[in-house]
Motif scaffolding. Sequence first.
Motif, PDB file in Angstrom:
ATOM      1  N   ALA A  88      14.866  -6.221   2.071  1.00 29.25           N
ATOM      2  CA  ALA A  88      16.209  -5.590   1.279  1.00 29.25           C
ATOM      3  C   ALA A  88      15.941  -4.287   1.437  1.00 29.25           C
ATOM      4  N   LYS A  89      14.828  -3.653   1.757  1.00 28.50           N
ATOM      5  CA  LYS A  89      14.813  -2.219   1.861  1.00 28.50           C
ATOM      6  C   LYS A  89      14.842  -1.739   3.325  1.00 28.50           C
ATOM      7  N   LYS A  90      14.682  -2.786   4.279  1.00 31.32           N
ATOM      8  CA  LYS A  90      14.691  -2.600   5.729  1.00 31.32           C
ATOM      9  C   LYS A  90      13.414  -1.541   6.020  1.00 31.32           C
ATOM     10  N   THR A  91      12.400  -1.989   5.531  1.00 31.81           N
ATOM     11  CA  THR A  91      11.148  -1.084   5.902  1.00 31.81           C
ATOM     12  C   THR A  91       9.809  -1.959   6.087  1.00 31.81           C
ATOM     13  N   ALA A  92       9.130  -1.515   6.715  1.00 29.84           N
ATOM     14  CA  ALA A  92       7.734  -2.194   7.097  1.00 29.84           C
ATOM     15  C   ALA A  92       6.440  -1.308   6.925  1.00 29.84           C
ATOM     16  N   ASN A  93       5.528  -1.769   6.432  1.00 27.13           N
ATOM     17  CA  ASN A  93       4.725  -0.779   6.206  1.00 27.13           C
ATOM     18  C   ASN A  93       3.225  -1.387   6.907  1.00 27.13           C
ATOM     19  N   LEU A  94       2.185  -0.384   7.103  1.00 29.03           N
ATOM     20  CA  LEU A  94       1.193  -0.594   7.432  1.00 29.03           C
ATOM     21  C   LEU A  94       0.059   0.021   6.618  1.00 29.03           C
ATOM     22  N   GLN A  95      -0.625  -0.759   5.987  1.00 30.97           N
ATOM     23  CA  GLN A  95      -1.649  -0.072   5.124  1.00 30.97           C
ATOM     24  C   GLN A  95      -3.065  -0.069   5.918  1.00 30.97           C
ATOM     25  N   MET A  96      -3.550   1.264   6.049  1.00 27.52           N
ATOM     26  CA  MET A  96      -4.900   1.207   6.857  1.00 27.52           C
ATOM     27  C   MET A  96      -6.036   1.650   5.993  1.00 27.52           C
ATOM     28  N   ASN A  97      -6.923   0.969   5.875  1.00 26.57           N
ATOM     29  CA  ASN A  97      -8.206   1.307   4.877  1.00 26.57           C
ATOM     30  C   ASN A  97      -9.357   1.229   6.051  1.00 26.57           C
ATOM     31  N   SER A  98     -10.366   1.813   5.314  1.00 28.98           N
ATOM     32  CA  SER A  98     -11.851   2.028   6.037  1.00 28.98           C
ATOM     33  C   SER A  98     -11.557   2.718   7.545  1.00 28.98           C
ATOM     34  N   LEU A  99     -10.637   3.790   7.636  1.00 28.18           N
ATOM     35  CA  LEU A  99     -10.374   4.275   8.891  1.00 28.18           C
ATOM     36  C   LEU A  99     -11.594   4.607   9.507  1.00 28.18           C
ATOM     37  N   LYS A 100     -11.510   4.650  10.908  1.00 26.43           N
ATOM     38  CA  LYS A 100     -12.518   5.036  11.789  1.00 26.43           C
ATOM     39  C   LYS A 100     -11.960   5.983  12.680  1.00 26.43           C
ATOM     40  N   PRO A 101     -13.038   6.813  13.354  1.00 25.18           N
ATOM     41  CA  PRO A 101     -12.515   7.931  14.338  1.00 25.18           C
ATOM     42  C   PRO A 101     -11.653   7.157  15.417  1.00 25.18           C
ATOM     43  N   GLU A 102     -12.072   6.100  15.898  1.00 25.96           N
ATOM     44  CA  GLU A 102     -11.349   5.269  17.044  1.00 25.96           C
ATOM     45  C   GLU A 102      -9.846   4.760  16.646  1.00 25.96           C
ATOM     46  N   ASP A 103      -9.545   5.019  15.195  1.00 25.86           N
ATOM     47  CA  ASP A 103      -8.335   4.763  15.016  1.00 25.86           C
ATOM     48  C   ASP A 103      -7.242   5.833  15.295  1.00 25.86           C
ATOM     49  N   THR A 104      -7.771   7.007  15.564  1.00 23.43           N
ATOM     50  CA  THR A 104      -7.023   8.379  15.980  1.00 23.43           C
ATOM     51  C   THR A 104      -6.157   7.810  17.056  1.00 23.43           C
ATOM     52  N   ALA A 105      -4.873   8.217  16.891  1.00 19.58           N
ATOM     53  CA  ALA A 105      -3.849   7.709  17.823  1.00 19.58           C
ATOM     54  C   ALA A 105      -2.145   8.192  17.300  1.00 19.58           C
ATOM     55  N   VAL A 106      -1.419   8.066  18.144  1.00 13.69           N
ATOM     56  CA  VAL A 106       0.018   8.112  17.672  1.00 13.69           C
ATOM     57  C   VAL A 106       0.077   6.795  17.501  1.00 13.69           C
ATOM     58  N   TYR A 107       1.006   6.291  15.970  1.00 10.87           N
ATOM     59  CA  TYR A 107       1.256   5.151  15.938  1.00 10.87           C
ATOM     60  C   TYR A 107       2.702   4.952  15.760  1.00 10.87           C
ATOM     61  N   TYR A 108       3.361   3.607  16.451  1.00 14.46           N
ATOM     62  CA  TYR A 108       4.453   3.349  16.751  1.00 14.46           C
ATOM     63  C   TYR A 108       5.002   2.059  16.221  1.00 14.46           C
ATOM     64  N   CYS A 109       6.058   2.010  15.553  1.00 15.89           N
ATOM     65  CA  CYS A 109       6.567   0.813  15.253  1.00 15.89           C
ATOM     66  C   CYS A 109       7.738   0.438  16.335  1.00 15.89           C
TER      67      CYS A 109
END
Length: 128
Positions: A75-96
């Motif tokens: 309905a809102k035309k949105t998507a989400n990505l909830q990221m928990n317990s983040l690690k240094p190796e998650d460092t990046a540019v994130y794209y949808c």
Amino acid sequence: QVQLVESGGGLVQAGGSLRLSCAVSGGFFSNYIIGWFRQAPGKEREFVAAIRWDGRNTNYADSVKDRFTISRDNAKKTANLQMNSLKPEDTAVYYCGVIGSFTWVRTYYTSSNSYASWGQGTQVTVSS
């Protein structure tokens, strides 16, 4: 023409959380597979998570399983990505990205070549 805008990135300490959002305009949002990918410096863009057009199925890369959760609001035309317990190796540019096809096949939606449109990306930096 489909346009995507990511938001929610930032700097967080290891173990912290972030919530990314992807706002989509144009096209038929409820018909799209939504995928999240990431790209670290010097590396190829890699699959993170995807959600089916109706939200009934999701899939995750092994590296983020049980830590990240993808969701969508048609309905809102949105998507989400909830990221928990983040690690240094998650460092990046994130794209949808979006796929305008009713083809829920893992080899298909985990390939960046399958996606027709991308956002500009949002930087996520996780400090140790």
